[in-house]
Design a protein around this motif. Structure first.
Motif, PDB file in Angstrom:
ATOM      1  N   TYR B 134      -1.098  -7.660  -2.846  1.00 49.44           N
ATOM      2  CA  TYR B 134      -0.882  -8.956  -2.198  1.00 49.44           C
ATOM      3  C   TYR B 134       0.609  -9.298  -2.222  1.00 49.44           C
ATOM      4  CZ  TYR B 134      -5.906  -9.743  -2.303  1.00 49.44           C
ATOM      5  OH  TYR B 134      -7.258  -9.632  -2.105  1.00 49.44           O
ATOM      6  N   GLY B 135       1.100  -9.857  -1.114  1.00 40.56           N
ATOM      7  CA  GLY B 135       2.503 -10.273  -1.057  1.00 40.56           C
ATOM      8  C   GLY B 135       3.470  -9.116  -0.900  1.00 40.56           C
ATOM      9  N   ASP B 136       2.959  -7.968  -0.532  1.00 45.83           N
ATOM     10  CA  ASP B 136       3.761  -6.760  -0.373  1.00 45.83           C
ATOM     11  C   ASP B 136       4.611  -6.871   0.897  1.00 45.83           C
ATOM     12  OD1 ASP B 136       4.601  -4.133   0.072  1.00 45.83           O
ATOM     13  OD2 ASP B 136       2.751  -3.292  -0.756  1.00 45.83           O
ATOM     14  N   PRO B 137       5.958  -6.888   0.793  1.00 46.44           N
ATOM     15  CA  PRO B 137       6.788  -7.101   1.985  1.00 46.44           C
ATOM     16  C   PRO B 137       7.108  -5.816   2.756  1.00 46.44           C
ATOM     17  CG  PRO B 137       8.208  -6.937   0.074  1.00 46.44           C
ATOM     18  CD  PRO B 137       6.780  -6.733  -0.420  1.00 46.44           C
ATOM     19  N   ARG B 138       6.658  -4.679   2.247  1.00 43.28           N
ATOM     20  CA  ARG B 138       7.163  -3.412   2.804  1.00 43.28           C
ATOM     21  C   ARG B 138       6.659  -3.133   4.221  1.00 43.28           C
ATOM     22  NH1 ARG B 138       5.213   0.593  -1.585  1.00 43.28           N
ATOM     23  NH2 ARG B 138       3.378  -0.745  -1.325  1.00 43.28           N
ATOM     24  N   ALA B 139       5.357  -3.361   4.429  1.00 40.97           N
ATOM     25  CA  ALA B 139       4.796  -3.070   5.750  1.00 40.97           C
ATOM     26  C   ALA B 139       5.462  -3.942   6.815  1.00 40.97           C
ATOM     27  CB  ALA B 139       3.285  -3.282   5.734  1.00 40.97           C
ATOM     28  N   ALA B 140       5.616  -5.241   6.517  1.00 37.81           N
ATOM     29  CA  ALA B 140       6.235  -6.140   7.498  1.00 37.81           C
ATOM     30  C   ALA B 140       7.640  -5.668   7.852  1.00 37.81           C
ATOM     31  CB  ALA B 140       6.279  -7.561   6.935  1.00 37.81           C
ATOM     32  N   TRP B 141       8.380  -5.222   6.844  1.00 35.98           N
ATOM     33  CA  TRP B 141       9.759  -4.749   7.051  1.00 35.98           C
ATOM     34  C   TRP B 141       9.763  -3.542   7.993  1.00 35.98           C
ATOM     35  CZ3 TRP B 141      13.235  -0.792   6.588  1.00 35.98           C
ATOM     36  CH2 TRP B 141      14.579  -1.127   6.402  1.00 35.98           C
ATOM     37  N   LEU B 142       8.882  -2.575   7.712  1.00 40.72           N
ATOM     38  CA  LEU B 142       8.857  -1.363   8.537  1.00 40.72           C
ATOM     39  C   LEU B 142       8.352  -1.663   9.949  1.00 40.72           C
ATOM     40  CD1 LEU B 142       7.548   1.205   5.897  1.00 40.72           C
ATOM     41  CD2 LEU B 142       9.836   1.149   6.900  1.00 40.72           C
ATOM     42  N   LEU B 143       7.364  -2.580  10.068  1.00 35.46           N
ATOM     43  CA  LEU B 143       6.887  -2.972  11.396  1.00 35.46           C
ATOM     44  C   LEU B 143       8.031  -3.582  12.210  1.00 35.46           C
ATOM     45  CD1 LEU B 143       3.406  -4.634  10.686  1.00 35.46           C
ATOM     46  CD2 LEU B 143       3.819  -2.572  12.067  1.00 35.46           C
ATOM     47  N   GLU B 144       8.787  -4.453  11.556  1.00 36.61           N
ATOM     48  CA  GLU B 144       9.874  -5.126  12.252  1.00 36.61           C
ATOM     49  C   GLU B 144      10.933  -4.127  12.724  1.00 36.61           C
ATOM     50  OE1 GLU B 144      11.928  -9.392  11.669  1.00 36.61           O
ATOM     51  OE2 GLU B 144      11.906  -8.109   9.903  1.00 36.61           O
ATOM     52  N   GLN B 145      11.172  -3.106  11.912  1.00 37.21           N
ATOM     53  CA  GLN B 145      12.175  -2.106  12.282  1.00 37.21           C
ATOM     54  C   GLN B 145      11.576  -1.003  13.162  1.00 37.21           C
ATOM     55  OE1 GLN B 145      15.470  -1.987  10.695  1.00 37.21           O
ATOM     56  NE2 GLN B 145      15.189  -3.798   9.414  1.00 37.21           N
ATOM     57  N   ARG B 146      10.272  -1.138  13.441  1.00 36.93           N
ATOM     58  CA  ARG B 146       9.571  -0.157  14.281  1.00 36.93           C
ATOM     59  C   ARG B 146       9.638   1.273  13.740  1.00 36.93           C
ATOM     60  NH1 ARG B 146       9.450  -2.243  20.345  1.00 36.93           N
ATOM     61  NH2 ARG B 146       9.722  -4.445  19.904  1.00 36.93           N
ATOM     62  N   ILE B 147       9.513   1.409  12.452  1.00 37.85           N
ATOM     63  CA  ILE B 147       9.478   2.730  11.816  1.00 37.85           C
ATOM     64  C   ILE B 147       8.012   3.114  11.637  1.00 37.85           C
ATOM     65  CG2 ILE B 147      10.280   4.093   9.857  1.00 37.85           C
ATOM     66  CD1 ILE B 147      12.576   2.612  11.063  1.00 37.85           C
ATOM     67  N   PRO B 148       7.594   4.284  12.108  1.00 41.47           N
ATOM     68  CA  PRO B 148       6.198   4.699  11.897  1.00 41.47           C
ATOM     69  C   PRO B 148       5.880   4.829  10.401  1.00 41.47           C
ATOM     70  CG  PRO B 148       7.277   6.105  13.527  1.00 41.47           C
ATOM     71  CD  PRO B 148       8.346   5.266  12.896  1.00 41.47           C
ATOM     72  N   PHE B 149       4.708   4.365  10.018  1.00 41.40           N
ATOM     73  CA  PHE B 149       4.291   4.527   8.615  1.00 41.40           C
ATOM     74  C   PHE B 149       2.777   4.411   8.528  1.00 41.40           C
ATOM     75  CE2 PHE B 149       3.024   0.221   7.327  1.00 41.40           C
ATOM     76  CZ  PHE B 149       3.543  -0.536   8.362  1.00 41.40           C
ATOM     77  N   VAL B 150       2.242   4.851   7.384  1.00 42.94           N
ATOM     78  CA  VAL B 150       0.832   4.688   7.072  1.00 42.94           C
ATOM     79  C   VAL B 150       0.791   4.274   5.602  1.00 42.94           C
ATOM     80  CG1 VAL B 150       0.608   7.154   6.521  1.00 42.94           C
ATOM     81  CG2 VAL B 150      -1.423   5.856   7.057  1.00 42.94           C
ATOM     82  N   THR B 151      -0.206   3.473   5.228  1.00 40.24           N
ATOM     83  CA  THR B 151      -0.322   3.133   3.816  1.00 40.24           C
ATOM     84  C   THR B 151      -1.536   3.817   3.221  1.00 40.24           C
ATOM     85  OG1 THR B 151      -1.670   1.141   4.170  1.00 40.24           O
ATOM     86  CG2 THR B 151       0.716   0.858   4.198  1.00 40.24           C
ATOM     87  N   PHE B 152      -1.389   4.314   1.986  1.00 38.13           N
ATOM     88  CA  PHE B 152      -2.545   4.739   1.209  1.00 38.13           C
ATOM     89  C   PHE B 152      -2.917   3.524   0.368  1.00 38.13           C
ATOM     90  CE2 PHE B 152      -4.143   7.094  -2.736  1.00 38.13           C
ATOM     91  CZ  PHE B 152      -5.438   7.084  -2.269  1.00 38.13           C
ATOM     92  N   GLY B 153      -3.920   2.804   0.817  1.00 36.14           N
ATOM     93  CA  GLY B 153      -4.257   1.495   0.256  1.00 36.14           C
ATOM     94  C   GLY B 153      -4.410   0.516   1.404  1.00 36.14           C
ATOM     95  N   ARG B 154      -5.451  -0.316   1.344  1.00 33.59           N
ATOM     96  CA  ARG B 154      -5.695  -1.285   2.414  1.00 33.59           C
ATOM     97  C   ARG B 154      -4.624  -2.360   2.440  1.00 33.59           C
ATOM     98  NH1 ARG B 154     -11.796  -1.959   0.605  1.00 33.59           N
ATOM     99  NH2 ARG B 154     -11.047  -0.388  -0.854  1.00 33.59           N
ATOM    100  N   PRO B 155      -4.453  -3.029   3.588  1.00 30.46           N
ATOM    101  CA  PRO B 155      -3.541  -4.184   3.654  1.00 30.46           C
ATOM    102  C   PRO B 155      -4.206  -5.383   2.979  1.00 30.46           C
ATOM    103  CG  PRO B 155      -4.213  -3.401   5.870  1.00 30.46           C
ATOM    104  CD  PRO B 155      -5.127  -2.763   4.873  1.00 30.46           C
ATOM    105  N   TRP B 156      -3.829  -5.691   1.750  1.00 33.76           N
ATOM    106  CA  TRP B 156      -4.424  -6.802   1.009  1.00 33.76           C
ATOM    107  C   TRP B 156      -3.719  -8.092   1.404  1.00 33.76           C
ATOM    108  CZ3 TRP B 156      -8.742  -5.157  -0.993  1.00 33.76           C
ATOM    109  CH2 TRP B 156      -8.844  -3.854  -1.497  1.00 33.76           C
ATOM    110  N   GLY B 157      -4.474  -9.039   1.969  1.00 30.92           N
ATOM    111  CA  GLY B 157      -3.924 -10.360   2.275  1.00 30.92           C
ATOM    112  C   GLY B 157      -2.828 -10.348   3.322  1.00 30.92           C
ATOM    113  N   VAL B 158      -2.875  -9.391   4.243  1.00 30.70           N
ATOM    114  CA  VAL B 158      -1.832  -9.295   5.267  1.00 30.70           C
ATOM    115  C   VAL B 158      -2.249 -10.122   6.487  1.00 30.70           C
ATOM    116  CG1 VAL B 158      -0.931  -7.659   6.968  1.00 30.70           C
ATOM    117  CG2 VAL B 158      -0.852  -7.096   4.532  1.00 30.70           C
TER     118      VAL B 158
END
Lengths: 372, 372
Positions: B134-158
């Motif tokens: 929860y409160g993990d800022p990493r995905a939002a940062w990468l989305l904003e910069q349009r960098i492809p990524f995948v997470t091992f772990g569900r998006p909790w509270g996103v």
């Protein structure tokens, strides 16, 4: 094919100077976040992806250090050693301006083929080899191709004309400390539970136990009777100690070449003091006294030897100055002193003489828990 | 500065064609070993180091996937999960033509700064994020910069507008299986030893236990009484079970959110069946029944989702065809079937609909040992 996107295109799109684009690509910390975001966005939209390539073209360097992640082991108990080393390597490399490129390989032939692939595609500046053993062809291959490398592990049985830098932990010193601890607690019948002869690491660990008992007056016949050899594993350790306890003159303590065998020794029951080797998470979980390798420091030393080769003296001064190796996670203090010359004493020994490559031999520590 | 060394210089020095030099650099397997050695020697002597840079200039791709190696944990028991995932990632990435670039960071801020540095210098094609919370800022940062990524772990509270592909293991299904196993063995008083509320992973694992007991007729008051929360760790697990055994109506079995707590539960003594979570080396060493995550397959699925994004449909067909995920080291069969659509049943579920990114939820398995 579309025309090549240049830094100038990115600058125009983001409405900043070319210097700012270059800064975002090479020193992002000097650029304001909002600007950085705008430039990154322009980079993505226009498909500009060549900054690392441009840098590498300019410097002829990839700033990559290749290292193997070990295949998962059967019981996985001892495998954590390499994972901890790899973590330290990642930290120390980053501090020196390098990143770790991972590869995996199931045997030496597959590893040489992987070297080929990595050198062709990623051009790592150097390699770190782990798990050196007798008949290991990797160092000779890299020497022949003139690729810089360092091994974590001594060159076992390597011809004298193959010289290269290495870092290792003095296993014999570790088992000697373990054996002295048991002697001081009043034990005399102290067995060694080791691997079959022919493993460099295993034979080294056996020698520290044997030397210490011999110094305490145990004769060669009794030593040979106390020296037990078996394949690694928890059931193997249990079976060995069960056999030792059933023998004519029972043992009261066992020094083990690995935590796997030591866990088995504990499970055999019986009133036997047990000391393992490698201070794995399992040892911490079950209260096993164990010999701990300073893995964070070993990794830092590997990086320091590599940067000596790659970046020269300036890098050495920098690295020895601020790159304090991370403490191990055991709470034991890391051995940080650097001694030059073969005759030096202390917690670690670095040998550098004339044109021979440097070697670092680190001292392990004994982590006391309730098993001994 | 010295003049730039070209492939032609290398070819002349090694007395081979430029095509052969290019082959050695890009497809070494097609060149005879002796020739390969001669070309490599020429590359070293002349200082030609730009093949990867040249390739990247040409393709605009680094063929690097960045992933974090987790900081060493206090007791290290549960940390082996990420090391096993990283090993699988290295294997699967290599099969798809990528290599893993390692980094480390102690917290989210340090990780975002590291993203900046990696993007500036190494330009990884994609990131794999682990340990989402929860409160993990990493995905939002990468989305904003349009960098492809995948997470091992569900998006909790996103927030719902943040959409990205992820792979996870169904923790609730794992604890439900564990609880059903204990019910079938005749237990009724089955406690749950979990982390404090607010951890996505921990709350998910608790829910599988609670749901299964409710289905078996246990009322909400008794459920709440059986639900025990504590920080992770071996001593914490021992203390919790000691307290549960001293309470009015004793428990006869415990499902634990981690192997650390389960090891502690075993050490508390008492005649209690114990099931852990993650099937760590410690579980194997002490005979702990534990829920095992298919980590090799999770890693393979992460790579498949990334290659879908990076290389398109051709890569998806290739990857789903021959990249059989490596078996986990537990001997349990990996779940390899791919089911498309949210309503599919089976050991794993892949959801892809319209323009939403794909999600994969894998089923864990229960590894039976003597503790339950």
């Amino acid at each position: 094919m579309a025309e090549k996107v240049t830094i100038a295109d990115v600058a125009r799109y983001a409405n900043v100077s070319r210097q700012t684009v270059s800064n975002v690509l090479n020193s992002p910390e000097v650029v304001r976040e909002e600007t950085r975001r705008r430039v990154r966005e322009a980079v993505r939209v226009l498909g500009y992806r060549a900054s690392q390539a441009a840098r590498q073209m300019r410097t002829g360097r990839s700033r990559l250090i290749a290292a193997r992640i070990e295949p998962a082991q059967q019981d996985g108990i001892n495998g954590s050693v390499f994972d901890r080393f790899l973590h330290g390597l990642t930290e120390s490399a980053a501090r020196a301006g390098y990143r770790v490129l991972l590869y995996t390989a199931d045997d030496h032939d597959a590893e040489l083929a992987t070297f080929d692939d990595l050198l062709g595609v990623y051009v790592p500046d150097a390699f770190v080899l782990t798990s050196t053993d007798y008949g290991d062809p990797r160092a000779a291959w890299l020497l022949e191709q003139r690729i810089p490398f360092v091994t974590f592990g001594r060159p076992w049985g390597v011809p004298p004309d193959q010289k290269y830098p290495w870092v290792d932990v003095d296993g014999a010193a570790g088992t000697a400390t373990a054996t002295r601890h048991l002697l001081a607690a009043g034990h005399r019948r102290i067995a060694f539970l080791g691997w079959p002869e022919g493993s460099g690491v295993g034979d080294d660990r056996r020698s520290g136990w044997a030397r210490t008992l011999a110094e305490a007056g145990i004769g060669p016949d009794e030593l040979s009777e106390l020296d037990h050899r078996t394949e690694d594993g928890v059931p193997e350790g249990a079976a060995a100690v069960t056999a030792l306890l059933a023998a004519g003159r029972p043992v009261t303590a066992v020094v083990c070449v690995s935590d796997s065998l030591a866990i088995g020794a504990l499970q055999a029951g019986g009133d036997v003091a047990v000391i393992g080797f490698d201070d794995t998470p399992v040892a911490r979980a079950v209260g096993l006294t164990s010999v701990s390798q300073p893995l964070g420091e070993a990794a830092a030393r590997c990086v320091a030897l590599l940067t000596d080769m790659l970046d020269g003296d300036a890098a050495r001064r920098r690295s020895h100055g601020d790159a304090a190796p991370p403490d191990d996670d055991t709470g034991a203090p890391a051995n940080t002193s650097v001694n030059q010359g073969a005759g030096a004493r202390g917690p670690s020994r670095t040998t550098t003489s004339g044109d021979s490559p440097a070697h670092v031999l680190l001292e392990p520590t004994l982590v006391h828990r309730r098993s001994a």
